[in-house]
Write a protein that holds these residues in place. Structure first.
Motif, PDB file in Angstrom:
ATOM      1  N   LYS A   1       0.864  -1.175   0.000  1.00 25.64           N
ATOM      2  CA  LYS A   1       0.000   0.000   0.000  1.00 25.64           C
ATOM      3  C   LYS A   1       0.898   1.221   0.000  1.00 25.64           C
ATOM      4  CE  LYS A   1      -3.848  -2.201   2.305  1.00 25.64           C
ATOM      5  NZ  LYS A   1      -4.724  -2.247   3.480  1.00 25.64           N
ATOM      6  N   ILE A   2       0.678   2.087  -0.972  1.00 26.97           N
ATOM      7  CA  ILE A   2       1.457   3.311  -1.111  1.00 26.97           C
ATOM      8  C   ILE A   2       0.551   4.491  -0.782  1.00 26.97           C
ATOM      9  CG2 ILE A   2       2.654   4.810  -2.772  1.00 26.97           C
ATOM     10  CD1 ILE A   2       4.256   2.332  -2.151  1.00 26.97           C
TER      11      ILE A   2
ATOM     12  N   GLN B   1      10.661  -3.846  -7.384  1.00 29.81           N
ATOM     13  CA  GLN B   1      10.073  -2.515  -7.546  1.00 29.81           C
ATOM     14  C   GLN B   1       9.705  -1.848  -6.224  1.00 29.81           C
ATOM     15  OE1 GLN B   1       6.782  -3.871 -10.059  1.00 29.81           O
ATOM     16  NE2 GLN B   1       7.461  -2.382 -11.584  1.00 29.81           N
ATOM     17  N   GLU B   2       9.566  -2.623  -5.172  1.00 23.88           N
ATOM     18  CA  GLU B   2       9.018  -2.102  -3.918  1.00 23.88           C
ATOM     19  C   GLU B   2       9.786  -0.892  -3.390  1.00 23.88           C
ATOM     20  OE1 GLU B   2       7.974  -3.331   0.678  1.00 23.88           O
ATOM     21  OE2 GLU B   2       9.272  -4.636  -0.493  1.00 23.88           O
ATOM     22  N   GLU B   3      11.084  -0.997  -3.271  1.00 22.11           N
ATOM     23  CA  GLU B   3      11.873   0.087  -2.684  1.00 22.11           C
ATOM     24  C   GLU B   3      11.750   1.373  -3.488  1.00 22.11           C
ATOM     25  OE1 GLU B   3      16.458   1.127  -1.351  1.00 22.11           O
ATOM     26  OE2 GLU B   3      15.983  -0.897  -2.031  1.00 22.11           O
ATOM     27  N   ALA B   4      11.812   1.255  -4.815  1.00 23.03           N
ATOM     28  CA  ALA B   4      11.710   2.447  -5.666  1.00 23.03           C
ATOM     29  C   ALA B   4      10.337   3.104  -5.534  1.00 23.03           C
ATOM     30  CB  ALA B   4      11.982   2.075  -7.124  1.00 23.03           C
ATOM     31  N   LEU B   5       9.286   2.297  -5.471  1.00 29.68           N
ATOM     32  CA  LEU B   5       7.937   2.859  -5.336  1.00 29.68           C
ATOM     33  C   LEU B   5       7.748   3.547  -3.988  1.00 29.68           C
ATOM     34  CD1 LEU B   5       5.893   0.014  -7.003  1.00 29.68           C
ATOM     35  CD2 LEU B   5       6.091   2.370  -7.814  1.00 29.68           C
TER      36      LEU B   5
ATOM     37  N   LYS C   1       7.430   8.776  -1.058  1.00 26.94           N
ATOM     38  CA  LYS C   1       7.935   9.701  -0.042  1.00 26.94           C
ATOM     39  C   LYS C   1       8.383  11.016  -0.673  1.00 26.94           C
ATOM     40  CE  LYS C   1       9.342   6.213   3.292  1.00 26.94           C
ATOM     41  NZ  LYS C   1      10.450   5.494   3.904  1.00 26.94           N
ATOM     42  N   LYS C   2       9.057  10.940  -1.822  1.00 26.81           N
ATOM     43  CA  LYS C   2       9.496  12.159  -2.509  1.00 26.81           C
ATOM     44  C   LYS C   2       8.304  12.995  -2.951  1.00 26.81           C
ATOM     45  CE  LYS C   2      13.947  10.514  -4.120  1.00 26.81           C
ATOM     46  NZ  LYS C   2      14.793  10.157  -5.256  1.00 26.81           N
ATOM     47  N   ILE C   3       7.265  12.329  -3.448  1.00 25.64           N
ATOM     48  CA  ILE C   3       6.061  13.052  -3.856  1.00 25.64           C
ATOM     49  C   ILE C   3       5.430  13.761  -2.663  1.00 25.64           C
ATOM     50  CG2 ILE C   3       3.692  12.791  -4.712  1.00 25.64           C
ATOM     51  CD1 ILE C   3       4.798  10.450  -6.465  1.00 25.64           C
TER      52      ILE C   3
END
Length: 99
Positions: free
Chosen positions: A10-11, A26-30, A35-37
């Protein structure tokens, strides 16, 4: 990719939860991207008169897209400069060998 290679996560972006099924790679990048967003959203909200989240999200999308485009331009310019230098070196070597 089979289901064993996938992970349900869940993002959170702009106070909304988005369930995703992604590969483990992909998990870490997402998570980092979300967080950056959220950080960028907070900065826009603090620094500008923002009417709603859609305006902030549009500005975030524009900023991320422009960063990607700038990287592409910078990489292309660097590639062209390197190629030009290699061509000049090749010409110099060719002149030396033909003497």
């Amino acid at each position: 990719m089979n289901n064993d290679d996938q992970l349900r996560i869940k993002i959170s972006i702009a106070d909304r939860i988005y369930p995703l099924t992604v590969s483990y790679s992909q998990e870490e990048a997402l998570r980092s991207a979300s967080k950056k967003i959220d950080t960028m959203i907070h900065q826009f909200e603090e620094n500008y008169a923002v009417r709603d989240k859609q305006d902030v999200l549009a500005m975030c999308a524009l900023q991320f897209a422009s960063q990607t485009e700038q990287t592409t331009i910078d990489t292309s310019e660097g590639y062209n400069k390197a190629l030009d230098r290699l061509l000049k070196l090749d010409e110099a070597i060719e002149r030396i060998l033909n003497k």
